[in-house]
Design an enzyme around this catalytic site. Structure first.
Site, short mmCIF file in Angstrom:
data_model
loop_
_atom_site.label_atom_id
_atom_site.label_comp_id
_atom_site.label_asym_id
_atom_site.label_seq_id
_atom_site.Cartn_x
_atom_site.Cartn_y
_atom_site.Cartn_z
N LYS A 78 -7.37 8.54 -1.64
CA LYS A 78 -8.63 8.59 -1.13
C LYS A 78 -9.40 9.69 -1.49
O LYS A 78 -9.45 11.26 -1.31
CB LYS A 78 -8.53 9.16 0.41
CG LYS A 78 -8.40 7.46 1.43
CD LYS A 78 -8.10 8.15 2.37
CE LYS A 78 -7.38 7.11 4.30
NZ LYS A 78 -6.59 7.38 3.75
N ASP A 95 -13.51 15.31 -4.59
CA ASP A 95 -13.31 16.22 -5.24
C ASP A 95 -14.76 17.04 -5.92
O ASP A 95 -15.76 15.61 -6.13
CB ASP A 95 -12.90 16.12 -6.50
CG ASP A 95 -12.20 18.33 -5.99
OD1 ASP A 95 -12.37 19.06 -6.77
OD2 ASP A 95 -10.57 18.50 -5.85
N LYS A 113 0.63 -1.22 -0.38
CA LYS A 113 -0.47 0.17 0.37
C LYS A 113 0.94 1.79 -0.49
O LYS A 113 1.96 1.20 0.76
CB LYS A 113 -0.92 -0.02 1.05
CG LYS A 113 -1.55 0.97 0.94
CD LYS A 113 -3.21 0.84 2.41
CE LYS A 113 -2.39 1.67 3.51
NZ LYS A 113 -2.33 3.22 3.79
N THR A 172 -12.22 5.85 10.49
CA THR A 172 -12.11 5.08 11.70
C THR A 172 -12.06 6.19 12.67
O THR A 172 -11.60 6.32 13.92
CB THR A 172 -11.22 4.34 12.04
OG1 THR A 172 -9.74 4.22 11.30
CG2 THR A 172 -11.86 2.79 11.31
O1 C5P Z 1 1.17 0.97 10.94
P1 C5P Z 1 -0.36 0.46 10.80
O2 C5P Z 1 -1.44 -1.34 11.04
O3 C5P Z 1 -1.54 1.08 11.69
O4 C5P Z 1 -1.41 1.15 9.21
C1 C5P Z 1 -2.48 0.88 8.76
C2 C5P Z 1 -2.10 2.26 7.85
O5 C5P Z 1 -3.70 1.27 7.45
C3 C5P Z 1 -1.98 3.28 7.09
O6 C5P Z 1 -1.41 3.60 6.50
C4 C5P Z 1 -3.17 3.61 8.08
O7 C5P Z 1 -3.29 5.20 7.37
C5 C5P Z 1 -3.95 3.47 7.20
N1 C5P Z 1 -6.04 3.27 7.47
C6 C5P Z 1 -6.40 3.40 8.45
N2 C5P Z 1 -7.27 3.18 8.75
C7 C5P Z 1 -8.40 3.66 8.28
C8 C5P Z 1 -7.64 4.13 6.83
C9 C5P Z 1 -6.47 3.00 6.46
O8 C5P Z 1 -5.68 2.66 10.01
N3 C5P Z 1 -9.71 3.95 8.50
#
Ligand code: C5P
Length: 232
Positions: free
Chosen positions: A61, A64, A32, A119
């Site tokens: 994400k 617009d 990602k 979230t």
């Molecule tokens: O380090 P971690 O496992 O928390 O990373 C989760 C990834 O998923 C990060 O890139 C974060 O920005 C993304 N993300 C998230 N919650 C969301 C949407 C995206 O943690 N609701």
């Protein structure tokens, strides 16, 4: 596409990202790329990682007016990523425009998924900042249904919501779930987490894991553990 573990490469330079990926000599994790890395390095970082044989979820994400999102997606479709995304709050028309822009002349396109409610947003902010009076769960499900109506392939959601999204939008509608932690690991700033195995049992199609893999003493072993717990 089959179920998989996606590694969130939340680094801010090409050097750091490629040094991290160089450690994976006998496997090619699904990667990602988020805003941080994309804004730091531009589209070349996508081409470089793709050239190395990784699948890519480009997590920008978009949100617009429909015309702008359509044009932006027309640029992104040439990067040959596997998954990309928009905010469902941009409306059904915006999501339809995104699909149009993303679809290549031969009819193929990357998977397109929607962010429902971040979230990081809680019920109080939903009511006071956004003037949305419905319960969060209902807002998430309504946005997921809008994404499906617009022809998108799935949503990003909490693993705790995956089952409910599937029962409202169908089993074939993808759920991509961050907020995944090993049972014996640090939660960090994620509040409501599940293990890879729990996420699997709750119907997640893809789990996104960042720090439990990128910050592990042995990232390759951590990745393989996540794959084993999620896929077997
Ligand atoms: O380090 P971690 O496992 O928390 O990373 C989760 C990834 O998923 C990060 O890139 C974060 O920005 C993304 N993300 C998230 N919650 C969301 C949407 C995206 O943690 N609701």
């Amino acid at each position: 596409m089959a179920k998989d573990v996606i590694v969130a490469c939340d680094f801010n330079s090409k050097e750091e990202t490629l040094a991290f990926l160089d450690q994976f000599t006998d496997c090619k994790p699904f990667v990602k790329i988020g805003m941080e890395l994309f804004y730091a390095e531009g589209p070349d970082i996508v081409r470089e990682i793709k050239k190395r044989g990784h699948k890519i979820f480009l997590d920008l994400k978009l949100h617009d007016i429909p015309t702008t999102v359509k044009k932006a997606m027309t640029v992104l479709r040439n990067l040959d990523v596997d998954i990309t995304n928009v905010h469902a709050s941009g409306t059904v028309s915006m999501m339809e425009a995104a699909i149009e822009g993303l679809t290549r002349a031969d009819g193929t396109r990357p998977l397109l998924i929607a962010v429902t409610q971040l979230t990081s947003t809680d019920q109080t902010q939903l009511e006071n900042d956004l003037l949305i009076k419905e319960p969060m769960e209902e807002v998430v499900m309504h946005y997921a249904e809008n994404a499906k109506k617009a022809g998108l392939d799935g949503v990003v959601c909490s693993p705790l919501e995956a089952e409910a999204v599937h029962s409202r939008c169908g089993q074939e509608f993808f759920t991509i779930t961050p907020g995944v932690r090993f049972a014996d690991g640090e939660k960090g700033d994620q509040k409501r987490v599940m293990t890879p195995e729990q996420a699997k049992n709750n119907g997640s199609d893809y789990i996104v894991m960042g720090r439990p893999i990128t910050q592990a003493e042995d990232p390759v072993s951590a990745y393989k553990r996540a794959v084993k717990e999620f896929l077997s």
